[in-house]
Scaffold this motif. Structure first.
Motif, PDB file in Angstrom:
ATOM      1  N   PRO A 197       1.211  -1.583   0.206  1.00 42.64           N
ATOM      2  CA  PRO A 197       0.169  -0.192  -0.320  1.00 42.64           C
ATOM      3  C   PRO A 197       1.244   1.088   0.397  1.00 42.64           C
ATOM      4  O   PRO A 197       1.816   1.082   0.227  1.00 42.64           O
ATOM      5  CB  PRO A 197      -0.872   0.029   1.063  1.00 42.64           C
ATOM      6  CG  PRO A 197      -0.856  -1.618   2.004  1.00 42.64           C
ATOM      7  CD  PRO A 197       0.494  -2.307   1.532  1.00 42.64           C
ATOM      8  N   GLU A 198       0.518   2.009  -0.503  1.00 42.62           N
ATOM      9  CA  GLU A 198       1.198   3.634  -1.209  1.00 42.62           C
ATOM     10  C   GLU A 198       0.743   3.816   0.245  1.00 42.62           C
ATOM     11  O   GLU A 198       0.274   4.313   1.087  1.00 42.62           O
ATOM     12  CB  GLU A 198       0.840   4.312  -1.746  1.00 42.62           C
ATOM     13  CG  GLU A 198       0.334   3.801  -3.397  1.00 42.62           C
ATOM     14  CD  GLU A 198       0.263   4.746  -4.628  1.00 42.62           C
ATOM     15  OE1 GLU A 198       0.104   5.885  -4.183  1.00 42.62           O
ATOM     16  OE2 GLU A 198      -0.425   4.338  -4.940  1.00 42.62           O
ATOM     17  N   ARG A 199       2.306   4.736   1.044  1.00 44.07           N
ATOM     18  CA  ARG A 199       2.433   5.300   2.199  1.00 44.07           C
ATOM     19  C   ARG A 199       2.896   7.113   1.680  1.00 44.07           C
ATOM     20  O   ARG A 199       3.976   7.020   1.281  1.00 44.07           O
ATOM     21  CB  ARG A 199       3.297   5.154   3.084  1.00 44.07           C
ATOM     22  CG  ARG A 199       3.248   3.629   3.456  1.00 44.07           C
ATOM     23  CD  ARG A 199       3.604   2.952   4.587  1.00 44.07           C
ATOM     24  NE  ARG A 199       5.770   2.686   3.813  1.00 44.07           N
ATOM     25  CZ  ARG A 199       6.184   2.804   4.742  1.00 44.07           C
ATOM     26  NH1 ARG A 199       6.370   2.503   5.596  1.00 44.07           N
ATOM     27  NH2 ARG A 199       7.503   3.194   3.839  1.00 44.07           N
ATOM     28  N   GLY A 200       1.770   8.015   1.407  1.00 39.23           N
ATOM     29  CA  GLY A 200       2.390   9.461   1.304  1.00 39.23           C
ATOM     30  C   GLY A 200       3.462   9.196   0.146  1.00 39.23           C
ATOM     31  O   GLY A 200       2.525   8.783  -1.086  1.00 39.23           O
ATOM     32  N   GLY A 201       4.477   9.521  -0.197  1.00 38.17           N
ATOM     33  CA  GLY A 201       5.141   9.732  -1.618  1.00 38.17           C
ATOM     34  C   GLY A 201       5.828   8.036  -2.076  1.00 38.17           C
ATOM     35  O   GLY A 201       6.767   8.436  -2.305  1.00 38.17           O
ATOM     36  N   VAL A 202       5.431   7.244  -1.649  1.00 32.86           N
ATOM     37  CA  VAL A 202       5.933   5.930  -1.532  1.00 32.86           C
ATOM     38  C   VAL A 202       5.706   4.833  -2.377  1.00 32.86           C
ATOM     39  O   VAL A 202       4.238   4.874  -2.120  1.00 32.86           O
ATOM     40  CB  VAL A 202       7.130   5.871   0.316  1.00 32.86           C
ATOM     41  CG1 VAL A 202       7.789   4.352  -0.004  1.00 32.86           C
ATOM     42  CG2 VAL A 202       7.705   6.749   0.693  1.00 32.86           C
ATOM     43  N   LEU A 203       6.274   4.341  -2.849  1.00 35.72           N
ATOM     44  CA  LEU A 203       5.334   3.234  -3.765  1.00 35.72           C
ATOM     45  C   LEU A 203       6.219   1.567  -3.361  1.00 35.72           C
ATOM     46  O   LEU A 203       7.592   2.088  -3.217  1.00 35.72           O
ATOM     47  CB  LEU A 203       5.216   3.186  -5.173  1.00 35.72           C
ATOM     48  CG  LEU A 203       4.894   1.636  -5.311  1.00 35.72           C
ATOM     49  CD1 LEU A 203       3.741   1.598  -4.973  1.00 35.72           C
ATOM     50  CD2 LEU A 203       4.909   2.005  -6.795  1.00 35.72           C
ATOM     51  N   GLU A 204       6.713   0.439  -2.789  1.00 33.04           N
ATOM     52  CA  GLU A 204       6.842  -0.487  -1.898  1.00 33.04           C
ATOM     53  C   GLU A 204       7.213  -1.549  -3.474  1.00 33.04           C
ATOM     54  O   GLU A 204       5.560  -1.580  -3.193  1.00 33.04           O
ATOM     55  CB  GLU A 204       6.970  -1.385  -0.568  1.00 33.04           C
ATOM     56  CG  GLU A 204       7.515  -0.022   0.037  1.00 33.04           C
ATOM     57  CD  GLU A 204       7.474   0.335   1.813  1.00 33.04           C
ATOM     58  OE1 GLU A 204       6.878  -1.407   2.049  1.00 33.04           O
ATOM     59  OE2 GLU A 204       7.790   0.473   2.530  1.00 33.04           O
ATOM     60  N   VAL A 205       7.358  -2.274  -3.135  1.00 35.76           N
ATOM     61  CA  VAL A 205       7.233  -3.256  -4.422  1.00 35.76           C
ATOM     62  C   VAL A 205       8.229  -4.252  -3.808  1.00 35.76           C
ATOM     63  O   VAL A 205       9.413  -4.535  -3.302  1.00 35.76           O
ATOM     64  CB  VAL A 205       8.235  -2.921  -6.017  1.00 35.76           C
ATOM     65  CG1 VAL A 205       7.586  -4.262  -6.393  1.00 35.76           C
ATOM     66  CG2 VAL A 205       7.241  -2.058  -6.485  1.00 35.76           C
TER      67      VAL A 205
END
Length: 91
Positions: free
Chosen positions: A5-13
């Motif tokens: 899930p996106e957290r602010g301006g972060v995308l985790e893969v």
């Protein structure tokens, strides 16, 4: 391969590599966090293209190294992965 899930301006893969050879079963996990500094939303198709083209390509060398070093420490045959991301889609 699934985005977290996106957290602010972060995308985790996140990626998980599972591989079995005659001597061992391997499961290698890796995570990459991509940040743009401010909150954002991506359309699902664009998010998937980013994961396929960038996310997995960035994580592939880490998965490969973890697999190789684990096999070496276990004194089992080392599975060899391509130097380049074999899962990259061309579309």
């Amino acid at each position: 391969m699934a985005p977290r899930p996106e957290r602010g301006g972060v995308l985790e893969v996140r990626c998980r590599l599972e591989l079995v050879n005659a001597q061992a079963e391997f499961a290698i996990d890796a995570v990459a966090a991509f940040s743009v500094g401010e909150p954002f939303e991506l359309a699902k198709d664009l998010e998937q293209r980013f994961i396929d083209r960038i996310g997995i390509t960035v994580l592939h060398p880490y998965l490969r190294e973890a697999l190789h070093s684990t096999a070496t420490r276990l004194y089992v045959d080392t599975p060899m992965l391509s130097l380049r991301n074999p899962w990259r889609t061309t579309a």
